[in-house]
Design an enzyme around this catalytic site. Structure first.
Site, PDB file in Angstrom:
ATOM      1  N   LYS A 281       3.184   4.036 119.110  1.00  0.00           N
ATOM      2  CA  LYS A 281       3.077   3.714 117.682  1.00  0.00           C
ATOM      3  C   LYS A 281       2.125   2.526 117.501  1.00  0.00           C
ATOM      4  O   LYS A 281       0.909   2.706 117.540  1.00  0.00           O
ATOM      5  CB  LYS A 281       4.467   3.423 117.101  1.00  0.00           C
ATOM      6  CG  LYS A 281       5.321   4.666 116.887  1.00  0.00           C
ATOM      7  CD  LYS A 281       5.949   5.191 118.128  1.00  0.00           C
ATOM      8  CE  LYS A 281       7.077   6.170 117.860  1.00  0.00           C
ATOM      9  NZ  LYS A 281       7.626   6.725 119.094  1.00  0.00           N
TER      10      LYS A 281
ATOM     11  N   TYR B  68      -1.571   3.820 143.829  1.00  0.00           N
ATOM     12  CA  TYR B  68      -0.151   4.097 143.622  1.00  0.00           C
ATOM     13  C   TYR B  68       0.594   2.809 143.299  1.00  0.00           C
ATOM     14  O   TYR B  68       1.444   2.778 142.410  1.00  0.00           O
ATOM     15  CB  TYR B  68       0.475   4.764 144.868  1.00  0.00           C
ATOM     16  CG  TYR B  68       1.899   5.187 144.591  1.00  0.00           C
ATOM     17  CD1 TYR B  68       2.180   6.446 144.058  1.00  0.00           C
ATOM     18  CD2 TYR B  68       2.962   4.319 144.810  1.00  0.00           C
ATOM     19  CE1 TYR B  68       3.470   6.822 143.757  1.00  0.00           C
ATOM     20  CE2 TYR B  68       4.266   4.696 144.495  1.00  0.00           C
ATOM     21  CZ  TYR B  68       4.515   5.947 143.974  1.00  0.00           C
ATOM     22  OH  TYR B  68       5.795   6.319 143.662  1.00  0.00           O
TER      23      TYR B  68
ATOM     24  N   PHE C  61      17.567  18.229 116.110  1.00  0.00           N
ATOM     25  CA  PHE C  61      16.457  18.398 115.162  1.00  0.00           C
ATOM     26  C   PHE C  61      15.185  18.897 115.838  1.00  0.00           C
ATOM     27  O   PHE C  61      14.365  19.556 115.220  1.00  0.00           O
ATOM     28  CB  PHE C  61      16.163  17.084 114.437  1.00  0.00           C
ATOM     29  CG  PHE C  61      15.990  15.916 115.360  1.00  0.00           C
ATOM     30  CD1 PHE C  61      17.075  15.168 115.763  1.00  0.00           C
ATOM     31  CD2 PHE C  61      14.743  15.596 115.863  1.00  0.00           C
ATOM     32  CE1 PHE C  61      16.926  14.120 116.648  1.00  0.00           C
ATOM     33  CE2 PHE C  61      14.579  14.545 116.745  1.00  0.00           C
ATOM     34  CZ  PHE C  61      15.668  13.805 117.145  1.00  0.00           C
TER      35      PHE C  61
ATOM     36  N   PHE D 265      18.781   4.772 115.559  1.00  0.00           N
ATOM     37  CA  PHE D 265      17.657   5.664 115.780  1.00  0.00           C
ATOM     38  C   PHE D 265      18.128   6.742 116.751  1.00  0.00           C
ATOM     39  O   PHE D 265      18.911   6.473 117.659  1.00  0.00           O
ATOM     40  CB  PHE D 265      16.408   4.952 116.306  1.00  0.00           C
ATOM     41  CG  PHE D 265      15.248   5.908 116.365  1.00  0.00           C
ATOM     42  CD1 PHE D 265      14.652   6.349 115.205  1.00  0.00           C
ATOM     43  CD2 PHE D 265      14.816   6.435 117.579  1.00  0.00           C
ATOM     44  CE1 PHE D 265      13.628   7.293 115.236  1.00  0.00           C
ATOM     45  CE2 PHE D 265      13.795   7.375 117.612  1.00  0.00           C
ATOM     46  CZ  PHE D 265      13.197   7.802 116.443  1.00  0.00           C
ATOM     47  N   THR D 266      17.623   7.961 116.560  1.00  0.00           N
ATOM     48  CA  THR D 266      18.151   9.124 117.267  1.00  0.00           C
ATOM     49  C   THR D 266      18.238   8.937 118.787  1.00  0.00           C
ATOM     50  O   THR D 266      19.312   9.034 119.374  1.00  0.00           O
ATOM     51  CB  THR D 266      17.278  10.350 116.947  1.00  0.00           C
ATOM     52  OG1 THR D 266      15.910  10.007 117.167  1.00  0.00           O
ATOM     53  CG2 THR D 266      17.448  10.795 115.500  1.00  0.00           C
TER      54      THR D 266
ATOM     55  N   ASP E 118      14.158  -3.288 119.585  1.00  0.00           N
ATOM     56  CA  ASP E 118      13.312  -2.083 119.597  1.00  0.00           C
ATOM     57  C   ASP E 118      12.027  -2.458 118.861  1.00  0.00           C
ATOM     58  O   ASP E 118      11.972  -2.464 117.633  1.00  0.00           O
ATOM     59  CB  ASP E 118      14.033  -0.915 118.917  1.00  0.00           C
ATOM     60  CG  ASP E 118      13.177   0.356 118.915  1.00  0.00           C
ATOM     61  OD1 ASP E 118      11.949   0.247 119.134  1.00  0.00           O
ATOM     62  OD2 ASP E 118      13.733   1.443 118.691  1.00  0.00           O
TER      63      ASP E 118
ATOM     64  N   ARG F  97      14.418  13.946 108.176  1.00  0.00           N
ATOM     65  CA  ARG F  97      15.174  12.780 108.622  1.00  0.00           C
ATOM     66  C   ARG F  97      16.442  12.699 107.787  1.00  0.00           C
ATOM     67  O   ARG F  97      16.635  11.812 106.971  1.00  0.00           O
ATOM     68  CB  ARG F  97      14.353  11.483 108.452  1.00  0.00           C
ATOM     69  CG  ARG F  97      13.057  11.433 109.243  1.00  0.00           C
ATOM     70  CD  ARG F  97      13.193  11.012 110.689  1.00  0.00           C
ATOM     71  NE  ARG F  97      13.762  12.003 111.568  1.00  0.00           N
ATOM     72  CZ  ARG F  97      13.890  11.829 112.887  1.00  0.00           C
ATOM     73  NH1 ARG F  97      13.498  10.716 113.473  1.00  0.00           N
ATOM     74  NH2 ARG F  97      14.424  12.753 113.636  1.00  0.00           N
TER      75      ARG F  97
HETATM   76  C1  P70 Z   1       8.857   9.091 115.680  1.00  0.00           C
HETATM   77  C2  P70 Z   1       8.901   8.839 117.164  1.00  0.00           C
HETATM   78  C3  P70 Z   1      10.143   7.233 118.462  1.00  0.00           C
HETATM   79  C4  P70 Z   1      10.934   6.006 118.548  1.00  0.00           C
HETATM   80  C5  P70 Z   1      11.094   5.168 117.430  1.00  0.00           C
HETATM   81  C6  P70 Z   1      11.892   4.012 117.535  1.00  0.00           C
HETATM   82  C7  P70 Z   1      12.091   3.111 116.368  1.00  0.00           C
HETATM   83  C8  P70 Z   1      12.351   4.522 119.773  1.00  0.00           C
HETATM   84  C9  P70 Z   1      11.579   5.673 119.732  1.00  0.00           C
HETATM   85  C10 P70 Z   1      11.489   6.526 120.965  1.00  0.00           C
HETATM   86  C11 P70 Z   1       9.164  10.080 117.990  1.00  0.00           C
HETATM   87  C12 P70 Z   1      10.462  10.720 117.677  1.00  0.00           C
HETATM   88  C13 P70 Z   1      11.582  10.435 118.461  1.00  0.00           C
HETATM   89  C14 P70 Z   1      12.794  11.008 118.140  1.00  0.00           C
HETATM   90  C15 P70 Z   1      12.895  11.827 117.036  1.00  0.00           C
HETATM   91  C16 P70 Z   1      11.790  12.136 116.284  1.00  0.00           C
HETATM   92  C17 P70 Z   1      10.575  11.575 116.612  1.00  0.00           C
HETATM   93  N1  P70 Z   1       9.831   7.775 117.377  1.00  0.00           N
HETATM   94  N2  P70 Z   1      12.495   3.745 118.690  1.00  0.00           N
HETATM   95  O1  P70 Z   1       8.232  10.089 115.293  1.00  0.00           O
HETATM   96  O2  P70 Z   1      10.239   6.402 121.531  1.00  0.00           O
HETATM   97  O3  P70 Z   1       9.289   8.717 121.382  1.00  0.00           O
HETATM   98  O4  P70 Z   1       8.266   6.978 122.876  1.00  0.00           O
HETATM   99  O5  P70 Z   1      10.445   7.981 123.456  1.00  0.00           O
HETATM  100  O6  P70 Z   1      10.495   5.430 116.267  1.00  0.00           O
HETATM  101  O7  P70 Z   1       9.380   8.299 114.889  1.00  0.00           O
HETATM  102  P1  P70 Z   1       9.524   7.593 122.357  1.00  0.00           P
END
Ligand code: P70
Length: 439
Positions: free
Chosen positions: A240, A54, A431, A106-107, A197, A364
């Site tokens: 990634k 743990y 989305f 980023f979303t 990031d 996107r």
């Molecule tokens: C994608 C994934 C994640 C991502 C990223 C960057 C530049 C942070 C994150 C978050 C998954 C995804 C996420 C949201 C919408 C669509 C797809 N990207 N910064 O497919 O990381 O997913 O580990 O929480 O690309 O691009 P996590």
């Protein structure tokens, strides 16, 4: 493989949203490169070395050593994935009324900044919003825009500048070392931090090696470290670059922020030596980080993406140029000029591509951009894209040929394609779960 009849049924059941398809209904899965890469023999062996204590797992200390060595950050806070780290850093650093400038939104990153009371301000160069611009570093920040934000709001309202390597929503575009150094200089004048990031930092480093003057003789590993050294901390989705199925972290140099983050992680993720991951996950991540900065690996990975990009470009299909690193982005506005943006051209195109061949891509565009927090209207981004995302070490060149053929087929028949109407809209990150009907 599926038949057209299977796919017609599947896409209607999924509400024309590729996130809602079942993977068994998909032939080639280009939804994302996140958690979908193939782990190496060494990473799989690492899973067998999981120390599931743990507290104080030896895998945590291995991961910490690797992060010190390859990324240089002083403190590590493990999290279950990238957004876990975004949540923690946003809650600690952002106060109500703050603004967070960054190289395109980023979303998940932006949503966490907003939920902490901040407002995201886009300071990326204009070329990033233009799919035709051939500038090689479309992830660069416009320093005048940054200066403007500082002059308008005051440095005390800016908890940090948010810098992504590479910029996902712009098409996987890299930032140059020159630009990053200039951002560092400017932020240093005002005592403003840079939070990085670093989700695809090694891919960004590879593009610097290939395209920026003066970096040809440096390794991807050296350039990666140099990027991190110019920033104060980072959030990482290890799904990634680091090629694990799940995992992430927050890394930070500041002792006080670390102290708070380490305290907060136990509320939301898990103890500070696992943060939501199993010991074996941390081991696979530590090994994946080392593999991610290998020059030959990067050459093969980005080379495969560019192979697909060149094929589509030669066929006259409108894509974001120059090709980025993690996928090829179709320009849906040019692909379907007769579909207005409020009929969701990118969402439509992703559904049509699935119908044609079972290739699953990701929207996107306006669906991803969500609504304006104040007016409630759709945000209409300049870029309305469909992402063909390539997982690492999974597909062959032959798969790339099949994908290109299918995209070309849809392109030839584009005049017959009509848009979509949204019939269900979730409140956050719509989305992922929104549903549509054919117009
Ligand atoms: C994608 C994934 C994640 C991502 C990223 C960057 C530049 C942070 C994150 C978050 C998954 C995804 C996420 C949201 C919408 C669509 C797809 N990207 N910064 O497919 O990381 O997913 O580990 O929480 O690309 O691009 P996590």
């Amino acid at each position: 493989m599926t038949t057209l009849k299977d796919r017609e049924k599947a896409i209607i059941e999924a509400g024309y949203n590729t996130f809602l398809l079942r993977s068994r209904e998909v032939y080639i899965d280009l939804l994302t490169d996140s958690g979908t890469s193939a782990m190496s023999d060494r990473q799989w062996a690492g899973l067998m070395m999981g120390d599931e204590a743990y507290a104080g797992s030896r895998n945590f200390y291995h991961l910490e050593d690797v992060i010190h060595k390859y990324y240089g950050y002083k403190h590590l806070v493990p999290t279950h994935q990238g957004r876990g780290a975004e949540h923690i850093i946003s809650q600690i650093m952002i106060k109500d009324g703050d603004v967070v400038p960054g190289n395109m939104y980023f979303t998940t990153t932006k949503l966490h900044q907003e939920m902490a009371g901040g407002k995201f301000i886009d300071i990326i160069i204009d070329a990033a919003h233009d799919p035709e611009s051939l500038y090689p570093f479309k992830g660069d920040v416009d320093l005048n825009k940054l200066q403007n934000v500082i002059d308008t709001y005051g440095a005390e309202k800016i908890p940090y500048v948010s810098i992504a390597t590479t910029v996902n929503m712009a098409g996987g575009q890299p930032i140059s070392m020159k630009n990053l150094k200039e951002i560092r200089e400017l932020t240093d004048n005002y005592g403003i931090k840079i939070i990085h990031d670093m989700t695809r930092v090694a891919e960004n480093a590879f593009m610097i090696q290939q395209k920026e003057e003066g970096y040809r003789d440096m390794s991807v590993a050296e350039i990666t470290r140099a990027i991190c050294d110019l920033t104060d901390g980072a959030t990482m989705s290890a799904k990634k670059d680091a090629m694990v199925n799940i995992g992430g972290f927050l890394a930070i140099n500041d002792d006080d922020i670390f102290d708070e983050a380490r305290n907060m992680v136990v509320i939301f993720e898990g103890l500070h030596t696992y943060g939501g991951m199993a010991g074996r996950d941390m081991e696979a991540m530590a090994i994946g980080i080392v593999e991610s900065v290998d020059d030959e690996h990067m050459k093969a990975r980005v080379g495969q993406v560019h192979y697909l990009g060149n094929k589509l470009h030669e066929a006259g299909v409108p894509i974001v140029k120059p090709a980025g690193t993690h996928g090829i982005f179709l320009d849906a506005k040019k692909f379907l000029p007769h579909v207005p943006q409020d009929s969701f051209p990118a969402q439509t195109l992703a559904a049509e591509l699935y119908l044609d061949s079972g290739v699953r891509a990701m929207e996107r565009g306006v669906v991803s951009a969500g609504r304006n927090k104040e007016t409630g209207e759709h945000n209409y981004p300049a870029l309305e894209l469909v992402r063909l995302t390539i997982p690492r070490r999974v597909y062959t060149q032959a798969h790339m040929d099949v994908i290109a053929e299918s995209v070309e087929n849809v392109f030839v028949n584009r005049d017959n394609i009509k848009g979509l109407k949204m019939i269900y809209e979730p409140k956050y990150l719509r989305f992922f779960q929104a549903r549509f009907e054919k117009l």
